[in-house]
Design a protein around this motif. Structure first.
Motif, short mmCIF file in Angstrom:
data_model
loop_
_atom_site.label_atom_id
_atom_site.label_comp_id
_atom_site.label_asym_id
_atom_site.label_seq_id
_atom_site.Cartn_x
_atom_site.Cartn_y
_atom_site.Cartn_z
N UNK A 87 0.78 -1.27 -0.02
CA UNK A 87 0.07 -0.23 -0.03
C UNK A 87 0.96 1.19 0.14
N UNK A 88 0.41 2.41 -0.42
CA UNK A 88 0.80 3.71 -0.63
C UNK A 88 0.64 4.29 0.83
N UNK A 89 1.82 4.95 1.40
CA UNK A 89 1.93 5.39 2.63
C UNK A 89 2.12 7.09 2.54
N UNK A 90 1.46 7.61 3.72
CA UNK A 90 1.60 9.09 3.74
C UNK A 90 3.01 9.31 4.28
N UNK A 91 3.96 10.15 3.79
CA UNK A 91 5.28 10.31 4.04
C UNK A 91 5.37 11.18 5.16
N UNK A 92 4.41 11.97 5.65
CA UNK A 92 4.10 13.10 6.83
C UNK A 92 3.55 12.33 7.92
N UNK A 93 3.33 11.10 7.77
CA UNK A 93 2.48 10.50 8.74
C UNK A 93 3.39 10.09 10.24
N UNK A 94 3.05 10.40 11.18
CA UNK A 94 3.95 10.24 12.39
C UNK A 94 4.02 8.64 12.68
N UNK A 95 5.32 8.09 12.83
CA UNK A 95 5.59 6.69 12.82
C UNK A 95 6.15 6.43 14.24
N UNK A 96 6.04 5.20 14.53
CA UNK A 96 6.52 4.70 15.86
C UNK A 96 8.31 4.30 15.64
N UNK A 97 9.12 4.90 16.34
CA UNK A 97 10.45 4.42 16.22
C UNK A 97 10.74 3.83 17.60
#
Length: 322
Positions: free
Chosen positions: A224-234
């Motif tokens: 799937x395509x993802x939003x590059x500005x989405x906050x992600x868990x590191x």
């Protein structure tokens, strides 16, 4: 993003939070023990920078999750390097070490005897339940998070030391967490209008595609395509000690359902998502101005070395750190 104030919190004498470092990964993709790789101008490891930033932010203890086969060497290295480090109040920085192994599961449960890999990050955190009694942060040992991130997290933990069922996660923009050397796994976050985390979905093999957009494999295995500005868990989380009991119960169910699988992993985002859906906890999604970087692959190493050299040249960090 800003946290909605919790008016039910009563503050008492403040204790220093603990930093829990996930350092048990064997570094199979990297080609060695990333935890011990000297990347800074004077041979500093990424963990060295994280501890430096955490101490400056007000943390008072560091707990390492390691594997038994390198625990002794790791302890000697830590004792030699940090024995003189002081907290912001002048007291010595404290340390503890616990191990993550495949057979450390609840009594009475079983798993596939052919399995070789431990059970993932949420299982690793559970290994520290007997040595952490105060609010604590969780980070990866091979990730650089930045000074601002540790300050944001320390302030939140200090403010919530007497609360239960209130956790936080420091999120990084997905665009700022990719590797040029291969696909990565990330927990993509969704929050409501009050910045309360509503869902974390683990995605794998995330990277830039030929069209310049970010794609990844979702939990169903779909590309799937993802939003590059989405906050992600590191894996930069903030918890109070009640997390251990809640997560432990979820882990029992996980092993019952997935114990016979060879590769199933009990991730922190999975445990948190279970708590959210069952209304056991609220998790505030915080954001940081810091940029993440790390060494997922061996090919990432030269860029990280150059970045730490730049930090030293600009006076952002002393070298050596200790």
């Amino acid at each position: 993003m800003f946290e909605k104030p919790d008016t039910n919190i009563i503050k008492f004498n403040t204790m220093k939070p603990t930093l829990l470092v996930l350092a048990a990964g064997m570094g199979s993709r990297y080609g060695g023990l990333k935890q011990m790789d000297g990347l800074g101008p004077s041979g500093e490891t990424i963990i060295d920078y994280s501890i430096y930033d955490a101490v400056q932010a007000g943390f008072g203890k560091v707990v390492y999750i390691v594997r038994e086969y390198f625990k002794a060497d790791f302890e000697k290295l830590v004792q030699k390097k940090y024995s003189h480090v002081k907290c912001t109040d002048g007291t010595p920085l404290q340390f503890d070490f616990v191990t993550q192994e495949l057979d450390k599961i609840p009594a009475g449960l079983t798993y596939n005897p052919q399995r070789e890999k431990p059970w993932g990050t949420a299982h690793a955190v559970l290994m520290a339940k007997d040595v952490i009694k105060e609010p604590f942060a969780v980070i990866n040992g091979d990730d650089y998070y930045g000074k601002e991130s540790f300050k944001i997290l320390a302030d939140w933990l200090t403010a919530h030391e007497n609360s239960t069922g209130h956790y936080c996660m420091v999120g990084f923009e997905l665009d700022h967490t990719l590797s040029e050397s291969g696909g990565v796994s990330r927990g993509i976050c969704t929050a409501d209008e009050n910045h309360i985390l509503t869902h974390v979905e683990e995605h794998h093999n995330i990277g830039l595609d030929a069209d310049g957009n970010v794609y990844g494999d979702n939990s169903k295995g779909e590309r799937v395509r993802l939003d590059g500005k989405a906050l992600t868990s590191m894996n930069m989380w903030g918890f109070t000690p009640d997390y251990f009991e809640k997560s432990g119960e979820i882990f029992k169910t996980f092993i019952t359902e997935h114990g016979n699988e060879l590769k199933a992993e009990f991730y922190i985002p999975y445990a948190i998502d279970c708590m959210i859906r069952s209304s056991q906890a609220q998790t505030v999604l915080l954001s940081t101005p810091s940029h993440w970087f790390g060494v997922t692959f061996k090919e990432d190493r030269p860029g990280v070395v150059a970045k730490f050299q730049e930090f030293a040249d600009k006076g952002i960090y002393p070298t050596p750190l200790y």
